[in-house]
Design an enzyme around this catalytic site. Structure first.
Site, PDB file in Angstrom:
ATOM      1  N   GLU A   1       1.423  -0.589  -4.972  1.00  0.00           N
ATOM      2  CA  GLU A   1       0.612   0.324  -5.290  1.00  0.00           C
ATOM      3  C   GLU A   1       1.464   1.739  -5.228  1.00  0.00           C
ATOM      4  O   GLU A   1       1.713   2.488  -4.223  1.00  0.00           O
ATOM      5  CB  GLU A   1      -0.362   0.317  -4.266  1.00  0.00           C
ATOM      6  CG  GLU A   1      -1.534   1.186  -4.698  1.00  0.00           C
ATOM      7  CD  GLU A   1      -2.262   2.200  -3.598  1.00  0.00           C
ATOM      8  OE1 GLU A   1      -3.097   2.813  -3.955  1.00  0.00           O
ATOM      9  OE2 GLU A   1      -1.674   2.487  -2.656  1.00  0.00           O
TER      10      GLU A   1
ATOM     11  N   ASP B   1       0.904  -1.085   0.041  1.00  0.00           N
ATOM     12  CA  ASP B   1      -0.112  -0.096  -0.191  1.00  0.00           C
ATOM     13  C   ASP B   1       0.792   1.241  -0.105  1.00  0.00           C
ATOM     14  O   ASP B   1       1.767   1.252   1.007  1.00  0.00           O
ATOM     15  CB  ASP B   1      -0.942   0.086   1.167  1.00  0.00           C
ATOM     16  CG  ASP B   1      -2.005   1.055   1.268  1.00  0.00           C
ATOM     17  OD1 ASP B   1      -2.856   0.728   0.513  1.00  0.00           O
ATOM     18  OD2 ASP B   1      -1.913   1.961   2.120  1.00  0.00           O
TER      19      ASP B   1
HETATM   20  C1  GLC Z   1      -4.257   3.064  -0.778  1.00  0.00           C
HETATM   21  C2  GLC Z   1      -5.383   2.110  -0.518  1.00  0.00           C
HETATM   22  C3  GLC Z   1      -6.328   2.972  -0.096  1.00  0.00           C
HETATM   23  C4  GLC Z   1      -6.226   3.586   1.221  1.00  0.00           C
HETATM   24  C5  GLC Z   1      -4.984   4.456   1.353  1.00  0.00           C
HETATM   25  C6  GLC Z   1      -4.330   4.686   2.428  1.00  0.00           C
HETATM   26  O1  GLC Z   1      -4.282   3.755  -1.667  1.00  0.00           O
HETATM   27  O2  GLC Z   1      -5.640   1.643  -1.839  1.00  0.00           O
HETATM   28  O3  GLC Z   1      -7.837   2.208  -0.013  1.00  0.00           O
HETATM   29  O4  GLC Z   1      -7.063   4.499   1.589  1.00  0.00           O
HETATM   30  O5  GLC Z   1      -3.725   3.630   0.507  1.00  0.00           O
HETATM   31  O6  GLC Z   1      -3.869   3.402   3.154  1.00  0.00           O
END
Ligand code: GLC
Ligand code: CA
Length: 550
Positions: A277, A215
């Site tokens: 991500e 994340d």
């Molecule tokens: C990422 C996740 C999202 C979350 C954010 C903070 O972007 O995919 O859902 O709110 O991180 O953890």
């Protein structure tokens, strides 16, 4: 280690895998409390086998106050009672494995929950203490420290700093949270933080997971001295090569973290993977996350964000392949996830218009039929591309966004933190329909559903689509089967034509054609149609249709 990209191209299951994202809250509820859970997932694993995916990625199920639907983790080594127990997680992993499905779990290293033991210890400890140095605490500006330490904004809206109250009741230091106040950012300049996450990786690797979706992978390291950043906050680093990089995103130091993690993963048997991500542009910057000694994959958000036109799709596909080729990594493709408007609705909005962060009552509504038609064409195009594809639960049903959810039902912190200007992500997170005539459409044994399901969803239920020729579900499962049989994931793309109206490419023995134009295009002579995203008209391919030909 050999890091010369020209000498190695990655191989392995993940390079060509179709990976299905499960959002545990909304997949299947075993006990009828309205929130999906791990036993619910385990009971529905056969659906994924039948659909034909290779792996699942589970969004967080760890103990959490749920300030951000579980992306606020209070304990990285356990399961929230809302979702089950550690034994349920073990069972899920074992049952998935026995069906040949790999399991990727979510890891949230940029921030913990404010309920995490570390943060509670930090609040109780003095400024400058070892406990506080696990997070990013700073004195405020102004004579009494009443102003935040810098001008950074939270991704969800509002300031990225919250002031604490000292044990004696006096206002204290401020802490940084790039997301919700309940998500304090960790200090990745502190070796103790590194040690802790190496332990967390091992904890889940020992339990048999096949990897981690990381994340906010581009956020861990902040520029030293936390300089002001006058721009509005976006999770996307958004940097053109020649523009300054935002001080909170895509800093050089993050790569050292992933090199270390890669060594841990490589010390385990099997091929365990790291997926970034990282909202990093352009593609060349993103490719740096998947250099041979770093992560295995990164989500291709540039692809997700690309407009539905032949030139835009041609450009993003070409660019993505070139960027990952340059580091010997496979490309990934994604159209939907739990953070964006579902593509069956997104593609029903005007091309070139704004990209809303959520859609609600009173907002311009997408054209549902057009959106679904384009979504099916987009998916069939995506599943023919070489590399790995990510699917989000429900898209195999052609599920739209819930675009008329009452605002009172919204739970995404974005809605409140943006002062009710951004509706946020609830619309793509609604519990999915399995059986048209069951309570909560078969999501659980009762009518309970943590977000309301639209009345129109009966028609999308799995049992209305299975074995129904032409249904979206049948399109997905046929495409996934063909993709595997023809080795498309490990194939090579060769453009045959790239005009303003159509795209045509070859991958192995397949020719793929998408018609973006207004006029129908003739089917090439002697072509055998293996798959089509919508019915053909005599021997022509209508607008917004993709075909796979041999
Ligand atoms: C990422 C996740 C999202 C979350 C954010 C903070 O972007 O995919 O859902 O709110 O991180 O953890
Ligand atoms: Ca439940």
């Amino acid at each position: 280690m050999n890091t010369d990209p020209t000498q190695q191209t990655a191989t392995g299951w993940w390079t060509e895998a179709a990976i299905y994202q499960i959002y545990p809250r909304s997949f299947a509820d075993s006990n009828g409390d309205g929130i999906g859970d791990l036993p619910g997932i385990t009971a529905r694993l056969d659906h994924l086998v039948e659909l034909g995916v290779d792996a699942v990625w589970l969004s967080p199920f760890y103990p959490s106050p749920q300030a951000d639907a579980g992306y606020d983790v209070a304990d990285y080594r356990d399961v929230d009672p809302l979702f089950g127990t550690l034994a349920d997680a073990d069972k899920l992993i074992a049952e998935a494995r026995s069906r040949g499905l790999r399991v990727i779990v979510d890891l949230v290293p940029n921030h913990t929950s404010s309920a995490h033991r570390w943060f509670q210890e930090a609040l109780a400890a003095a400024p400058g203490s070892a406990q506080r140095s696990r997070y990013i605490f700073r004195d405020g500006l102004g004579p009494a420290g009443e102003q935040p330490p810098n001008d950074w904004q939270s991704v969800f809206g509002g300031p990225a700093w919250t002031r604490t109250v000292d044990p004696d009741g006096q206002p204290g230091q401020w802490y940084l949270h790039l997301f919700d106040t309940g998500q304090p950012d960790l200090n990745w300049d502190n070796p103790e933080v590194h040690e802790e996450f190496l332990g967390v990786l091992r904890f889940w690797l020992d339990r048999g997971v096949d990897g981690f979706r990381v994340d906010v992978a581009h956020g861990l390291i902040k520029q030293a001295n936390l300089p002001d950043w006058q721009e509005p906050q976006e999770i996307l680093s958004g940097n053109e090569i020649d523009k300054p990089r935002p001080p909170m995103w895509d800093q050089e130091g993050v790569h050292e973290v992933y090199r270390q993690w890669r060594q841990v993963l490589d010390s385990y048997p099997g091929e365990r993977v790291l997926v970034a991500e990282a909202w990093v542009e352009p593609a060349e910057r993103l490719a740096r996350y998947v250099r041979p000694d770093e992560m295995h994959q990164a989500f291709n958000f540039e692809y997700l964000l690309a407009a539905w036109t032949a030139p835009a799709q041609y450009a993003v596909i070409t660019r993505s392949l070139e960027a990952t080729d340059s580091v010997g990594a496979p490309t990934t493709w994604v159209l939907s996830n739990h953070d964006v408007v579902r593509h069956a609705s997104r593609l029903g909005l005007a091309i070139g218009g704004g990209r809303p962060n959520g859609i609600g009552i009173g907002d311009p509504q997408p054209d549902a039929a057009l959106g679904l038609r384009r979504a099916r064409a987009a998916t069939l195009l995506m599943l023919a591309l070489p590399g790995s594809a990510y699917l989000f639960q429900g898209e195999e049903l052609g599920l739209p966004e819930h675009t008329t959810m009452p605002d009172e039902a919204r739970q995404d912190p974005t809605w409140a933190r943006s002062g009710h200007t951004q509706r946020g992500r609830d619309g793509c997170r609604v519990p999915i329909p399995w059986e048209a005539d069951a309570p909560s459409y078969g999501f659980g044994p009762t009518d309970a559903s943590w977000l309301p399901q639209p009345p129109s969803w009966a028609e999308y239920a799995l049992d209305r689509q299975r074995d129904v020729p032409g249904s979206t579900y049948e399109l997905y499962s046929a495409a996934l089967r063909l993709r595997r049989a023809h080795g498309l994931g490990r194939g090579t793309l060769e453009w045959l034509s790239s005009g303003d109206e159509t795209l045509v490419f070859r991958n192995g023995d397949l020719t793929v054609l998408t018609n973006f134009g207004d006029a129908p295009v003739p089917l090439p002579p002697n072509a055998e149609v293996l798959a089509t995203s919508a019915p053909l008209n005599d021997d022509t391919i209508p607008t917004d249709v993709t075909v796979w030909l041999r």
